[in-house]
Design a protein around this motif. Structure first.
Motif, PDB file in Angstrom:
ATOM      1  N   ASN A  10       0.815  -1.204   0.000  1.00 13.18           N
ATOM      2  CA  ASN A  10       0.000   0.000   0.000  1.00 13.18           C
ATOM      3  C   ASN A  10       0.851   1.256   0.000  1.00 13.18           C
ATOM      4  O   ASN A  10       0.536   2.209  -0.684  1.00 13.18           O
ATOM      5  N   SER A  11       1.932   1.268   0.747  1.00 15.72           N
ATOM      6  CA  SER A  11       2.745   2.478   0.789  1.00 15.72           C
ATOM      7  C   SER A  11       3.426   2.719  -0.558  1.00 15.72           C
ATOM      8  O   SER A  11       3.557   3.857  -0.978  1.00 15.72           O
ATOM      9  N   LEU A  12       3.873   1.674  -1.244  1.00 15.07           N
ATOM     10  CA  LEU A  12       4.478   1.848  -2.558  1.00 15.07           C
ATOM     11  C   LEU A  12       3.439   2.371  -3.549  1.00 15.07           C
ATOM     12  O   LEU A  12       3.705   3.294  -4.308  1.00 15.07           O
ATOM     13  N   TYR A  13       2.261   1.817  -3.516  1.00 13.45           N
ATOM     14  CA  TYR A  13       1.178   2.283  -4.385  1.00 13.45           C
ATOM     15  C   TYR A  13       0.884   3.757  -4.135  1.00 13.45           C
ATOM     16  O   TYR A  13       0.665   4.528  -5.058  1.00 13.45           O
ATOM     17  N   TRP A  20       5.297   1.203  -8.363  1.00 10.23           N
ATOM     18  CA  TRP A  20       4.308   0.184  -8.029  1.00 10.23           C
ATOM     19  C   TRP A  20       3.912  -0.599  -9.280  1.00 10.23           C
ATOM     20  O   TRP A  20       3.819  -1.831  -9.255  1.00 10.23           O
ATOM     21  N   ILE A  21       3.680   0.117 -10.392  1.00 13.87           N
ATOM     22  CA  ILE A  21       3.330  -0.554 -11.652  1.00 13.87           C
ATOM     23  C   ILE A  21       4.457  -1.484 -12.087  1.00 13.87           C
ATOM     24  O   ILE A  21       4.224  -2.644 -12.426  1.00 13.87           O
ATOM     25  N   ASP A  37       0.013  -6.982  -5.248  1.00 19.03           N
ATOM     26  CA  ASP A  37      -0.936  -6.109  -4.540  1.00 19.03           C
ATOM     27  C   ASP A  37      -2.274  -6.190  -5.288  1.00 19.03           C
ATOM     28  O   ASP A  37      -2.635  -5.313  -6.065  1.00 19.03           O
ATOM     29  N   TRP A  38      -2.999  -7.269  -5.050  1.00 20.53           N
ATOM     30  CA  TRP A  38      -4.214  -7.568  -5.806  1.00 20.53           C
ATOM     31  C   TRP A  38      -5.288  -6.505  -5.637  1.00 20.53           C
ATOM     32  O   TRP A  38      -5.961  -6.141  -6.606  1.00 20.53           O
ATOM     33  N   GLU A  39      -5.478  -6.014  -4.449  1.00 23.42           N
ATOM     34  CA  GLU A  39      -6.542  -5.040  -4.198  1.00 23.42           C
ATOM     35  C   GLU A  39      -6.366  -3.795  -5.064  1.00 23.42           C
ATOM     36  O   GLU A  39      -7.298  -3.357  -5.745  1.00 23.42           O
ATOM     37  N   ASN A  40      -5.157  -3.248  -5.059  1.00 21.68           N
ATOM     38  CA  ASN A  40      -4.916  -2.046  -5.863  1.00 21.68           C
ATOM     39  C   ASN A  40      -4.866  -2.358  -7.360  1.00 21.68           C
ATOM     40  O   ASN A  40      -5.278  -1.546  -8.177  1.00 21.68           O
ATOM     41  N   LEU A  41      -4.368  -3.542  -7.718  1.00 23.07           N
ATOM     42  CA  LEU A  41      -4.334  -3.929  -9.128  1.00 23.07           C
ATOM     43  C   LEU A  41      -5.744  -4.045  -9.695  1.00 23.07           C
ATOM     44  O   LEU A  41      -6.041  -3.524 -10.781  1.00 23.07           O
TER      45      LEU A  41
END
Length: 151
Positions: A10-13, A20-21, A37-41
């Protein structure tokens, strides 16, 4: 309980989107699925779809506005209007070529986009809203047809 890995993801995102990408792509390529990071992806993929559709509708509205202006203010026709119609038709056509599922979406949103277009055309031209047909006078085929210009 939040794990240290989840906090890092989360912090990287949140702190470095590009990194992050790149990290996410690297993990997917190496099939390191447990550390993705499935949630953000998932959120980003959903956002991409919404963004593509929003852009598609925006281009459609621009075409409709200029077709209306062309039809209802023939004395003010310009190369700028014609150029805008050509450009935004091209964008819509490119989008449909890249994502054929947008073709039925065009049919789905044409009337709604037309209502937005008549409001803006009225504001831009000073013509009364009531002057414009309340139902879209153009078919989706005409809207995309490079040879179609209303009289």
């Amino acid at each position: 309980m939040v794990t240290e890995i989840e906090i890092k993801k989360n912090s990287l995102y949140e702190t470095d989107y590009l990194q992050w990408i790149e990290t996410t792509v690297e993990k997917l390529r190496s099939q390191d699925y447990s550390n993705v990071d499935w949630e953000n992806l998932i959120e980003e993929i959903e956002s991409m779809g919404r963004s593509d559709r929003k852009s598609f509708k925006s281009n459609l509205i621009v075409v409709l506005i200029h077709l209306l202006k062309w039809q209802f203010q023939p004395e003010l026709r310009s190369g700028s209007w014609a150029g805008s119609i050509v450009e935004h038709r091209r964008r819509i056509t490119d989008d449909i070529e890249d994502s054929p599922s947008l073709k039925p979406y065009l049919e789905e949103v044409l009337d709604k986009c037309y209502l937005a277009a008549i409001k803006q055309a009225s504001a831009e031209t000073g013509l009364a809203l009531a002057l414009f047909p309340q139902l879209c006078p153009y078919t989706s085929t005409e809207v995309l047809d490079g040879n179609f210009m209303p009289n």
